[in-house]
Write an enzyme that holds these catalytic residues in place. Sequence first.
Site, PDB file in Angstrom:
ATOM      1  N   CYS A  11      15.234 -14.391   9.497  1.00 17.42           N
ATOM      2  CA  CYS A  11      16.388 -14.799   9.585  1.00 17.42           C
ATOM      3  C   CYS A  11      16.739 -15.989   8.699  1.00 17.42           C
ATOM      4  O   CYS A  11      15.899 -16.879   8.711  1.00 17.42           O
ATOM      5  CB  CYS A  11      16.742 -15.362  11.059  1.00 17.42           C
ATOM      6  SG  CYS A  11      16.727 -14.090  12.251  1.00 17.42           S
ATOM      7  N   ARG A  20      14.941 -12.898   3.766  1.00 16.15           N
ATOM      8  CA  ARG A  20      14.282 -13.460   5.043  1.00 16.15           C
ATOM      9  C   ARG A  20      14.307 -12.434   6.352  1.00 16.15           C
ATOM     10  O   ARG A  20      14.071 -12.651   7.523  1.00 16.15           O
ATOM     11  CB  ARG A  20      14.683 -14.709   5.581  1.00 16.15           C
ATOM     12  CG  ARG A  20      14.756 -15.853   4.620  1.00 16.15           C
ATOM     13  CD  ARG A  20      14.737 -17.216   5.199  1.00 16.15           C
ATOM     14  NE  ARG A  20      14.565 -17.569   6.295  1.00 16.15           N
ATOM     15  CZ  ARG A  20      13.186 -18.334   6.429  1.00 16.15           C
ATOM     16  NH1 ARG A  20      12.755 -18.515   5.335  1.00 16.15           N
ATOM     17  NH2 ARG A  20      12.746 -18.561   7.575  1.00 16.15           N
ATOM     18  N   TRP A  39      16.750 -10.930  11.061  1.00 16.84           N
ATOM     19  CA  TRP A  39      15.664  -9.891  11.119  1.00 16.84           C
ATOM     20  C   TRP A  39      15.584  -9.853  12.730  1.00 16.84           C
ATOM     21  O   TRP A  39      15.248 -10.862  13.260  1.00 16.84           O
ATOM     22  CB  TRP A  39      14.462 -10.716  10.405  1.00 16.84           C
ATOM     23  CG  TRP A  39      13.191  -9.692  10.521  1.00 16.84           C
ATOM     24  CD1 TRP A  39      12.907  -8.846   9.796  1.00 16.84           C
ATOM     25  CD2 TRP A  39      12.394  -9.909  11.568  1.00 16.84           C
ATOM     26  NE1 TRP A  39      11.605  -8.181  10.150  1.00 16.84           N
ATOM     27  CE2 TRP A  39      11.298  -8.687  11.067  1.00 16.84           C
ATOM     28  CE3 TRP A  39      11.810 -10.605  12.511  1.00 16.84           C
ATOM     29  CZ2 TRP A  39      10.122  -8.733  11.932  1.00 16.84           C
ATOM     30  CZ3 TRP A  39      10.845 -10.313  13.286  1.00 16.84           C
ATOM     31  CH2 TRP A  39       9.832  -9.370  13.045  1.00 16.84           C
ATOM     32  N   ASN A  89      17.569 -19.197  13.919  1.00 18.37           N
ATOM     33  CA  ASN A  89      16.338 -18.393  13.476  1.00 18.37           C
ATOM     34  C   ASN A  89      15.109 -19.020  14.326  1.00 18.37           C
ATOM     35  O   ASN A  89      15.205 -20.187  14.433  1.00 18.37           O
ATOM     36  CB  ASN A  89      15.848 -18.832  12.025  1.00 18.37           C
ATOM     37  CG  ASN A  89      14.672 -18.294  11.479  1.00 18.37           C
ATOM     38  OD1 ASN A  89      14.273 -17.425  12.130  1.00 18.37           O
ATOM     39  ND2 ASN A  89      14.102 -19.184  10.863  1.00 18.37           N
ATOM     40  N   GLY A  90      14.381 -17.966  15.004  1.00 19.22           N
ATOM     41  CA  GLY A  90      13.546 -18.325  16.136  1.00 19.22           C
ATOM     42  C   GLY A  90      13.649 -17.608  17.181  1.00 19.22           C
ATOM     43  O   GLY A  90      14.337 -16.581  17.263  1.00 19.22           O
ATOM     44  N   GLU A 118      -5.918  -5.965  -0.572  1.00 16.22           N
ATOM     45  CA  GLU A 118      -4.582  -6.559  -0.962  1.00 16.22           C
ATOM     46  C   GLU A 118      -3.782  -5.386  -1.797  1.00 16.22           C
ATOM     47  O   GLU A 118      -2.690  -5.011  -1.727  1.00 16.22           O
ATOM     48  CB  GLU A 118      -4.654  -7.768  -2.040  1.00 16.22           C
ATOM     49  CG  GLU A 118      -3.762  -8.151  -2.791  1.00 16.22           C
ATOM     50  CD  GLU A 118      -2.479  -8.773  -1.696  1.00 16.22           C
ATOM     51  OE1 GLU A 118      -2.657  -8.705  -0.616  1.00 16.22           O
ATOM     52  OE2 GLU A 118      -1.292  -9.081  -2.180  1.00 16.22           O
ATOM     53  N   LYS A 146      -0.091  -4.089  -0.554  1.00 14.16           N
ATOM     54  CA  LYS A 146       1.114  -4.071  -1.499  1.00 14.16           C
ATOM     55  C   LYS A 146       1.728  -2.719  -1.505  1.00 14.16           C
ATOM     56  O   LYS A 146       3.067  -2.824  -1.406  1.00 14.16           O
ATOM     57  CB  LYS A 146       0.662  -4.130  -3.031  1.00 14.16           C
ATOM     58  CG  LYS A 146       0.324  -5.600  -3.294  1.00 14.16           C
ATOM     59  CD  LYS A 146       1.529  -6.778  -3.391  1.00 14.16           C
ATOM     60  CE  LYS A 146       1.854  -7.212  -1.991  1.00 14.16           C
ATOM     61  NZ  LYS A 146       1.018  -8.398  -1.697  1.00 14.16           N
ATOM     62  N   GLU A 199       3.225  -1.793   2.121  1.00  9.93           N
ATOM     63  CA  GLU A 199       4.475  -2.853   2.365  1.00  9.93           C
ATOM     64  C   GLU A 199       5.529  -2.296   1.536  1.00  9.93           C
ATOM     65  O   GLU A 199       6.806  -2.216   2.205  1.00  9.93           O
ATOM     66  CB  GLU A 199       4.028  -4.129   1.644  1.00  9.93           C
ATOM     67  CG  GLU A 199       4.525  -5.509   2.209  1.00  9.93           C
ATOM     68  CD  GLU A 199       3.784  -6.473   1.661  1.00  9.93           C
ATOM     69  OE1 GLU A 199       2.967  -6.438   0.938  1.00  9.93           O
ATOM     70  OE2 GLU A 199       4.382  -7.736   1.861  1.00  9.93           O
ATOM     71  N   HIS A 216     -19.842   5.129   6.441  1.00  7.39           N
ATOM     72  CA  HIS A 216     -19.973   5.039   7.487  1.00  7.39           C
ATOM     73  C   HIS A 216     -18.726   5.406   8.479  1.00  7.39           C
ATOM     74  O   HIS A 216     -18.807   4.928   9.434  1.00  7.39           O
ATOM     75  CB  HIS A 216     -20.148   3.397   7.890  1.00  7.39           C
ATOM     76  CG  HIS A 216     -21.404   2.831   7.270  1.00  7.39           C
ATOM     77  ND1 HIS A 216     -22.741   3.202   7.739  1.00  7.39           N
ATOM     78  CD2 HIS A 216     -21.500   2.146   6.152  1.00  7.39           C
ATOM     79  CE1 HIS A 216     -23.507   2.716   6.902  1.00  7.39           C
ATOM     80  NE2 HIS A 216     -22.951   2.071   6.037  1.00  7.39           N
ATOM     81  N   LYS A 251      10.404 -11.791   4.558  1.00  6.56           N
ATOM     82  CA  LYS A 251       9.633 -12.913   4.145  1.00  6.56           C
ATOM     83  C   LYS A 251       9.408 -14.054   5.033  1.00  6.56           C
ATOM     84  O   LYS A 251      10.253 -14.364   5.777  1.00  6.56           O
ATOM     85  CB  LYS A 251       9.850 -13.337   2.521  1.00  6.56           C
ATOM     86  CG  LYS A 251       8.854 -14.028   1.764  1.00  6.56           C
ATOM     87  CD  LYS A 251       9.041 -13.759   0.276  1.00  6.56           C
ATOM     88  CE  LYS A 251       7.992 -14.481  -0.334  1.00  6.56           C
ATOM     89  NZ  LYS A 251       6.790 -13.686  -0.603  1.00  6.56           N
TER      90      LYS A 251
HETATM   91  C1  F6R Z   1       2.416  -9.523   1.624  1.00  3.35           C
HETATM   92  C2  F6R Z   1       3.090 -10.854   2.362  1.00  3.35           C
HETATM   93  C3  F6R Z   1       2.663 -11.433   3.613  1.00  3.35           C
HETATM   94  C4  F6R Z   1       2.590 -12.806   3.594  1.00  3.35           C
HETATM   95  C5  F6R Z   1       2.127 -13.230   4.830  1.00  3.35           C
HETATM   96  C6  F6R Z   1       1.651 -15.063   4.882  1.00  3.35           C
HETATM   97  O1  F6R Z   1       2.809  -9.444   0.348  1.00  3.35           O
HETATM   98  O2  F6R Z   1       3.993 -11.412   1.775  1.00  3.35           O
HETATM   99  O3  F6R Z   1       1.627 -10.800   4.050  1.00  3.35           O
HETATM  100  O4  F6R Z   1       1.243 -12.990   2.749  1.00  3.35           O
HETATM  101  O5  F6R Z   1       3.249 -13.185   5.734  1.00  3.35           O
HETATM  102  O6  F6R Z   1       2.901 -15.563   4.450  1.00  3.35           O
HETATM  103  P1  F6R Z   1       2.799 -17.127   3.834  1.00  3.35           P
HETATM  104  O7  F6R Z   1       1.856 -17.042   2.799  1.00  3.35           O
HETATM  105  O8  F6R Z   1       3.931 -17.626   3.631  1.00  3.35           O
HETATM  106  O9  F6R Z   1       1.841 -17.882   5.153  1.00  3.35           O
END
Ligand code: F6R
Length: 612
Positions: A2, A27, A74, A100-101, A484, A488, A491, A508, A607
């Site tokens: 949010c 967000r 969100w 937000n929260g 990773e 990516k 995601e 395994h 994010k």
């Molecule tokens: C993946 C991504 C998330 C963040 C995770 C931690 O591309 O962006 O997995 O890495 O939510 O976020 P931060 O680094 O802001 O604590």
Amino acid sequence: MCGIVGYIGKGQVSGVILDALSRLEYRGYDSAGIAVLNSRGLEVRRRMGKLKELVKAVDERPLKGTLGLGHTRWATHGEPSEINAHPHTDCHGRIAVVHNGIVENYAPLKERLLKQGHAFRSKTDTEVIAHLVEELAKQHPLEEAFRLALKELRGSYAVCLVSADEPRRIFGARNASPLVVGVGKGEAFFASDVPAILARTRRVVYLNDGEVVTLGPEGPRITTLAGRPVRRKPTTVTWDVASARKGGFPHFMLKEIHEQAGAIEQTLFNRLDPAKGRVIFDRRTRRFLDGLSPQEKLVIISCGTAYHAGLVGQYMLEEMAHMPVDVDLASEFRYRGPMLDRYTTVIAITQSGETADTLAGVRLAKEQGAKVFAICNVMGSSIARAADAVLYTHAGPEIAVASTKAYTCQVTALALLTLYLARKRQRIPTAQWKRLVQGLGDVPRLVDQALAGEPAIKAVAAKYAAARNFYYLGRRYNFPSALEGALKLKEICPLIHAEGYAAGEMKHGPISLIRKGWPIVFIATHSPVYEKVISNIEEVRARHGDCIVIASEGDATIKRHADSLITVPKTEEFFSPIMAAIPLQLFAYYVADANGCDIDQPPNLAKSVTVE
Ligand code: F6R
């Protein structure tokens, strides 16, 4: 999670608020809304879906006024819908709230307010705040009613409130959710994140938990929940507005991938002197690191991509600084009952500095007497302020939901930290140390070189874009790269299932899934386990898997083991996760693009995960 905005100024607010929301849409983008106060009272528009739907609604029926709130959602409580979109209002539409929260005790509060005759419209936890303030304002001035309402809330909030009864003020407060105040010329803002307001001001006041703000055009008046005044001057942020714009790229993600050489250079700036062979930290960081005990244990906590950076850090710190390192997902660490003491340093890695689980882990560490060292990208963020020392990554604002430049800068910061500690503890031969310091100085140039491989990576992505399952495999420093790379892809391309594994672990279990044509991405760069990785590739090829291999330039033998080959500049293994990250990010980007995915705003994600 949010995005919230509050604005008071001279101009017409709706344009300013919608512009700020567009910079916060990363967000959350389930629904959006705006409330503007004018001579007719409060006018609210809300729309389901992305911000562009709200923009259309405001274009059709313009809003006038010089004070207002905005929100991009969100969903947590209540499905994404127009009725659940913020702002939420009280019974008479005179108070509007964005939040937000999570208000954890919203159910009993709602029950009480229903008994008192309040009529609720949405299924959200947020609406209780509007009704609670309405109820309390029957007996108290608005500011006091807001403060009393906040005292009743359990959980996390960044909240802004306007009322038709106080047409020159916006009220805001935070507890465990981010909120900053922007101070401009004759105008002032609330915002979840700095990029929202960069186009209008770079003067920012960071708030602490439990602080309440009354905002007028002249700026903020801050008090504690108990009403005690707080003095805090604005700080000037170094980020500029261009860094929060796409700058000609089709997506923020691609722009941020291309910013990596510069971002890494900034992270190294003034900290690495390859000519003299030195790693230099500021006094606070030095004092912290020099004070670690000989038996110090390190525990890295983080989430998602930052967790993968932490795993790379474990290989670095154990091998070069000979320190014991645990790496934990912050969401597990906080509920695991970890054994911490004053000889433990918890290293919190976070781009945003606001991730709820990492922040909770930091607080737990401090309660148990451990020290906290943060690797963080956002100055003034909650984790940066809670830590005993901070090593900032200077990646600039990261807007795309998928983290790219923050990741490579986190690995760079871990490399700096490792080299500093390795030298301090005399755990590394001088010649090797010098080689690594010099190698680190070369990383930005080599990252640019890796980026030049984009057309070839795009072609490989086109070849595999129709596949729906991928494995990513690597060993040692590049086992985290495999995790990773898979993260990516899944995601930003929700049509695809991708999984990262330690290459040696395949036999395994997971190898049973390999079928003809199943794509497997191997990271097979130059390393002491190179030959072992080649054996793993052959195990997969024997089962007709289709191997996409990321290898070091100049590797003459790899061709015959790869169905598709991507090369990156040859480096010491220590830096190889940074090199491997570039094609992994570009590959995910172009596979998602070929599948028509919404790359910067993938479904269900947001994010900065500021709720549990
Ligand atoms: C993946 C991504 C998330 C963040 C995770 C931690 O591309 O962006 O997995 O890495 O939510 O976020 P931060 O680094 O802001 O604590």
